[in-house]
Design a protein around this motif. Structure first.
Motif, short mmCIF file in Angstrom:
data_model
loop_
_atom_site.label_atom_id
_atom_site.label_comp_id
_atom_site.label_asym_id
_atom_site.label_seq_id
_atom_site.Cartn_x
_atom_site.Cartn_y
_atom_site.Cartn_z
N PRO A 55 43.63 35.12 52.35
CA PRO A 55 43.53 36.53 51.97
C PRO A 55 43.41 36.75 50.47
N ALA A 56 44.00 35.87 49.67
CA ALA A 56 43.92 36.04 48.22
C ALA A 56 42.49 35.85 47.72
N LEU A 57 41.70 35.05 48.41
CA LEU A 57 40.29 34.91 48.03
C LEU A 57 39.53 36.19 48.35
N TYR A 58 39.89 36.83 49.43
CA TYR A 58 39.19 38.05 49.81
C TYR A 58 39.61 39.24 48.95
N ASN A 59 40.90 39.39 48.73
CA ASN A 59 41.39 40.59 48.05
C ASN A 59 42.46 40.21 47.03
N THR A 60 42.03 39.80 45.87
CA THR A 60 42.98 39.37 44.85
C THR A 60 43.84 40.49 44.30
N SER A 61 43.43 41.72 44.50
CA SER A 61 44.26 42.82 43.98
C SER A 61 45.52 43.02 44.79
N MET A 62 45.71 42.25 45.85
CA MET A 62 46.97 42.32 46.61
C MET A 62 48.15 41.89 45.75
N PHE A 63 47.88 41.22 44.63
CA PHE A 63 48.95 40.77 43.75
C PHE A 63 49.44 41.87 42.80
N ARG A 64 48.76 42.99 42.81
CA ARG A 64 49.20 44.10 41.95
C ARG A 64 50.53 44.63 42.46
N PRO A 65 51.32 45.22 41.58
CA PRO A 65 52.61 45.75 42.01
C PRO A 65 52.45 46.80 43.11
N ILE A 66 53.43 46.84 44.01
CA ILE A 66 53.44 47.83 45.08
C ILE A 66 53.41 49.21 44.45
N GLY A 67 52.61 50.08 45.01
CA GLY A 67 52.49 51.43 44.48
C GLY A 67 51.21 51.62 43.68
N GLN A 68 50.64 50.53 43.18
CA GLN A 68 49.37 50.63 42.47
C GLN A 68 48.25 50.46 43.48
N GLU A 69 47.20 51.23 43.31
CA GLU A 69 46.07 51.14 44.23
C GLU A 69 45.39 49.78 44.10
#
Length: 153
Positions: A55-69
């Protein structure tokens, strides 16, 4: 073939482990492709955190802090390429990583329809893979080439 994670078994294993080791911090790994899935599984199992691979390859923005789009994937790839130039990475490494981010070959087949690979600038895997320099990859991704090192930003 890529098999999806077995979430039911994961929940059962976590329930068993939690009974025996209530204070131990457990991490889950199980094909969480968006934050909602990730948060639901953590809540259901009481896990302390997650590990992300495919999943990190598909959507690296998942690592952004919770609450950020979640951030647009094109912007993430562009920022990654800028860092590659900043640290003077050989072009083959970022080319490989970007091509992996652009395809779904590591995703379970039933997930592929929900993982669109649309790039508004007309970027394709072929255009990226056919690039023979980091400067050419920058062109494909509509980035101005400023050279290597700190000038890359």
């Amino acid at each position: 073939a890529v098999e999806p994670a077995d979430w039911e078994t994961l929940q059962a294993v976590m329930a068993s482990l939690r009974k025996k080791y209530p204070d131990f911090p457990f991490l889950l790994n199980g094909d969480f492709y968006d934050r909602k899935e990730l948060q639901e599984m953590m809540k259901k199992t009481g896990a302390s955190g997650v590990l992300l691979g495919r999943p990190a390859l598909y959507n690296t923005s998942m690592f952004r802090p919770i609450g950020q789009e979640l951030e647009d994937k094109t912007k993430i790839i562009q920022r990654y390429l800028q860092h590659s130039a900043r640290y003077e990475t050989h072009f083959k490494n970022p080319k490989y990583v970007v091509c992996e981010m652009m395809n779904n070959r590591r995703a379970p087949p039933q997930r592929v329809p929900s993982l669109p690979q649309n790039y508004p600038g007309g970027q394709t895997i072929a255009k990226t893979c056919n690039s023979q320099s980091l400067e050419k990859i920058f062109e494909v991704w509509n980035l101005p080439w400023k050279g290597f090192g700190l000038a890359a930003f």
